[in-house]
Structures are given as C-alpha cells and as structure tokens.
Design an enzyme around this catalytic site. Structure first.
Site, PDB file in Angstrom:
ATOM      1  N   ARG A  34     -55.816 -62.767   7.159  1.00  0.00           N
ATOM      2  CA  ARG A  34     -56.750 -63.908   7.152  1.00  0.00           C
ATOM      3  C   ARG A  34     -56.148 -64.998   6.249  1.00  0.00           C
ATOM      4  O   ARG A  34     -55.814 -64.724   5.095  1.00  0.00           O
ATOM      5  CB  ARG A  34     -58.137 -63.468   6.651  1.00  0.00           C
ATOM      6  CG  ARG A  34     -58.773 -62.396   7.556  1.00  0.00           C
ATOM      7  CD  ARG A  34     -60.250 -62.232   7.283  1.00  0.00           C
ATOM      8  NE  ARG A  34     -61.011 -63.374   7.727  1.00  0.00           N
ATOM      9  CZ  ARG A  34     -62.276 -63.618   7.364  1.00  0.00           C
ATOM     10  NH1 ARG A  34     -62.889 -62.778   6.541  1.00  0.00           N
ATOM     11  NH2 ARG A  34     -62.917 -64.665   7.819  1.00  0.00           N
ATOM     12  N   GLN A  44     -73.353 -63.668   8.687  1.00  0.00           N
ATOM     13  CA  GLN A  44     -73.258 -63.047   7.358  1.00  0.00           C
ATOM     14  C   GLN A  44     -74.534 -63.289   6.535  1.00  0.00           C
ATOM     15  O   GLN A  44     -74.920 -62.467   5.723  1.00  0.00           O
ATOM     16  CB  GLN A  44     -72.059 -63.606   6.575  1.00  0.00           C
ATOM     17  CG  GLN A  44     -70.706 -63.171   7.094  1.00  0.00           C
ATOM     18  CD  GLN A  44     -70.124 -64.176   8.063  1.00  0.00           C
ATOM     19  OE1 GLN A  44     -70.852 -64.876   8.766  1.00  0.00           O
ATOM     20  NE2 GLN A  44     -68.810 -64.256   8.122  1.00  0.00           N
ATOM     21  N   ASP A  73     -63.806 -69.888  -0.604  1.00  0.00           N
ATOM     22  CA  ASP A  73     -62.622 -69.124  -0.178  1.00  0.00           C
ATOM     23  C   ASP A  73     -61.342 -69.672  -0.778  1.00  0.00           C
ATOM     24  O   ASP A  73     -60.372 -68.953  -0.973  1.00  0.00           O
ATOM     25  CB  ASP A  73     -62.531 -69.096   1.344  1.00  0.00           C
ATOM     26  CG  ASP A  73     -63.576 -68.152   1.897  1.00  0.00           C
ATOM     27  OD1 ASP A  73     -64.733 -68.585   2.060  1.00  0.00           O
ATOM     28  OD2 ASP A  73     -63.262 -66.969   2.103  1.00  0.00           O
TER      29      ASP A  73
HETATM   30  O1  MRU Z   1     -65.573 -64.914   6.900  1.00  0.00           O
HETATM   31  P1  MRU Z   1     -66.090 -64.346   5.609  1.00  0.00           P
HETATM   32  O2  MRU Z   1     -67.328 -63.541   5.768  1.00  0.00           O
HETATM   33  O3  MRU Z   1     -65.005 -63.615   4.846  1.00  0.00           O
HETATM   34  O4  MRU Z   1     -66.458 -65.629   4.751  1.00  0.00           O
HETATM   35  C1  MRU Z   1     -66.997 -65.452   3.467  1.00  0.00           C
HETATM   36  C2  MRU Z   1     -67.343 -66.707   2.785  1.00  0.00           C
HETATM   37  O5  MRU Z   1     -67.170 -67.784   3.297  1.00  0.00           O
HETATM   38  C3  MRU Z   1     -67.852 -66.592   1.381  1.00  0.00           C
HETATM   39  O6  MRU Z   1     -68.762 -67.592   1.089  1.00  0.00           O
HETATM   40  C4  MRU Z   1     -66.661 -66.697   0.399  1.00  0.00           C
HETATM   41  O7  MRU Z   1     -65.633 -65.833   0.762  1.00  0.00           O
HETATM   42  C5  MRU Z   1     -67.074 -66.422  -0.996  1.00  0.00           C
HETATM   43  S1  MRU Z   1     -67.493 -64.730  -1.261  1.00  0.00           S
HETATM   44  C6  MRU Z   1     -67.909 -64.540  -2.903  1.00  0.00           C
END
Ligand code: MRU
Length: 351
Positions: free
Chosen positions: A92, A198, A239
């Site tokens: 990713r 999520q 992220d």
């Molecule tokens: O695609 P994901 O579920 O990995 O995306 C997660 C997010 O965007 C969260 O807000 C981010 O990683 C912060 S987690 C503390």
C-alpha cells in the site's frame, strides 16, 4: 484492548478486520508473503497498524530462513532481506508508517547482519518495541488532544483512526477516549466511509465496545449535521503528513475539512510523528492509492451498480494544511504555520 496484531509462537496473528462487525476471527500468518497479502487485502489497515504489521512481517521473513543453507552468509542475507522488504513495502503506497517501520527494521538488519541467530532476535525485539511504543504514543496523543475538547462536545470523525488502526487506543479515537477518561461527556458522529465502510464497520463497533456514545451517518450527511450545529470538532487520523502540513487521509477527509471551515468548526488531525514525512515537501508529492473498482461496484457480493461501469476509486485524498486547525502529536499540539512547527519537532530530528 483488542489484540489487533501479535507475535505468537513464531507466527503473526491478526484480527481479520474485513469481517467486522459480523465476526471476530483471527488469522495465523506463517510467512512474510502472507503478511504482505494481509496488508494489501485490508485484513489489517490504518497507518500505524500497517507499520506494525510491516515490522512483524519483516521479522517473520528473516525467521523463515532458519534451517535453509547459508543463512549466515552476508550476501545471501542481504539479498533475501531486500526481497522481504520489497514484498512488504509494495503493498500500500500512501501510509508512510509502512516505509518508516521498514526503515527501522533495515537499521537493525545493518547492525546485526553478521550474526543470524542474533539478527532474528533483534528484529523481533524491534518489532515488539515498535508495537509497544505505538500504544504509549497513542495514550499521549489522546491526552494532548483532549485539552482541545470541552465537556458535552460532539466530535465528527471519518474512517477508523482507533484501536483497530493502531497498536490499541487509537489516534483520533484516542483523543475521544482520553476525554472520556478525563470525565468529559463527549459523543461521536461517525461517517460510514464509503466504499470500504471503515466508519460504519469499525469505528462504530469499537466505540460501542467501549460504551462511548456514537451515531452513524452516511458521508453525504456531514454538511447537514454541521449546519444544524450538531458538531463542535472534527478529528481525523492521517496516513501521511507532508513537511508543510498537507495531510493525506481516507477519501472524504478533504470534503469534511472544507465543510468544517465553512461552518467555523475546528478541524484536527491526530497522528504520531512517524506519520510525518519530511521527505515529501507538500501534498502534491503524496502517492494516492487507487483500489479496485469492484469495491465501489459491489457490497459484500451484491452489485450496487451495473457490472462494467467505469469507476474511479482513490482510497485517500489530501487536505491542504490551510484547512487544518491543529495537528495533535505525541510531542505537542502543532499550530499553523505547520511548516515551521513540523521543522521544530525534536522527536523528528532524533529519528
Ligand atoms: O484504507 P485504510 O483503512 O487503511 O485507511 C485508514 C485511514 O485513512 C486512517 O484514518 C489513517 O490510516 C489513520 S489510522 C490511525
């Protein structure tokens, strides 16, 4: 709180977040390739949790070499280590914690590559330390952020930046938890977070598990609840935060920041220093993951649009620093101008 990920008897055990909230099932992973697949397929997700998974995955990859011919030969180890790191980091692209964790493991490798049994032990110890540290960091982020809230506040959040996205406790949801622990009566509005849900599946679930009041809305209801003055603060995770404060987070975050600015609502980003990427000057340099269109066309096997429909499915967007009220880290709460605030962070300089 929940063992999202742990090392158990030479394997990596992960809670399968794809199945929540319907089912709480753990997967036992026996190779670094299985860990890589689990990151790519979202068994584990959330920037800090992805970093922890990467660290355990790399430790597992090196442990897999035991008993193979010549693991002690430096050239062999170096080549294998490169392959392991590539497999893990090509999963990713957006969450910088993945690359940060791999770099930490690389430093351990360089120090101990001459002694294979020691290298194995040290890599595992480094992964476990990273896991423990993340939990402690979240507690501090929570305490720092809770000073920005008031009793009775309703906090709008997006995606899942909670215990499930970290070693436990959470970043954005860590702030909420710390406020509750400090005796404040706060509640959360969670956006469902299309297309992967999520917010609906994970944030709502973990807050309910903790008895913290939460109301679920669809993403398109955010403007309405702000207009109705139902929200006193927006708090999201991140992220990747560029050196100027531009912040990549789950798709839809940018829209919330624009809406919050229009309605005069503070917009906070809560994230550990490991999410700050000094090597990326601004948001334009942050790679944005695009995921399979099938995630938009279907929900759990049920088609929500005609098969073959053209889909654009970016998993993240970038919120310009100018829309962010403050960035909550374990070192302190950063205020604009973020470029200067980030450059002055002692914790980043040490790393
Ligand atoms: O695609 P994901 O579920 O990995 O995306 C997660 C997010 O965007 C969260 O807000 C981010 O990683 C912060 S987690 C503390």
């Amino acid at each position: 709180m929940y063992p999202v990920i742990e090392w158990k008897d030479g394997t990596v055990v992960m809670l399968d977040q794809r199945l929540l909230p319907a089912e709480k099932k753990f997967l036992t992973l026996r190779s670094h390739l299985e860990v890589a697949r689990s990151i790519r397929d979202m068994v584990i997700r959330g920037a800090p949790a992805i970093g922890i998974a990467a660290a355990y995955g790399i430790a597992l990859g090196v442990a897999e070499m035991a008993g193979r011919p010549e693991p002690g030969r430096t050239g062999f180890l170096q080549e294998r280590f490169r392959e392991i790191v590539t497999a893990i980091t090509s999963t990713r692209p957006t969450a910088v914690n993945l690359f940060w964790a791999a770099a930490r493991m690389q430093a351990v490798f360089e120090q101990h590559q001459g002694d294979y049994p020691r290298l194995r032990r040290e890599l595992l110890a480094a992964a476990e330390a990273l896991d423990r540290e993340d939990y402690e960091i979240n507690r501090v982020i929570g305490r720092n952020g809770s000073t920005l809230l008031r009793d009775g506040d309703t906090i709008l959040t997006h995606c899942n930046a909670g215990a499930l996205a970290t070693a436990g406790y959470g970043t954005a949801l860590g702030v909420v938890r710390a406020a509750v622990e400090a005796g404040m009566k706060v509640q959360v509005i969670a956006g469902e977070t299309r297309p992967y849900l999520q917010g609906a599946r994970l944030t709502v679930w973990e807050l309910q598990e903790d008895g913290i009041p939460v109301t679920l809305i669809t993403d398109s209801m955010a403007g309405h609840v702000m207009q109705k003055r139902m929200v006193q603060a927006v708090i999201v995770g991140a992220d990747r935060i560029a050196a100027n404060g531009d912040t990549a987070n789950k798709i839809g975050t940018y829209s919330l920041a624009v809406l919050a600015r229009y309605h005069g609502i503070p917009f906070y980003v809560a994230a550990p220093l490991s999410t700050i990427d000094l090597a990326t000057a601004d948001g334009a340099g942050i790679p944005i993951e695009e995921r399979d269109g099938a995630e938009v066309l279907n929900f759990r096997g049920l088609a929500t649009a005609r098969p073959g429909t053209i889909v654009y499915n970016p998993a993240f967007d970038v919120t310009p620093a100018g829309l962010i009220t403050a960035i909550i880290t374990e070192e302190n709460v950063l205020h604009p101008p973020f470029g200067e605030a980030i450059a002055s962070l002692q914790g980043l300089r040490r790393k």
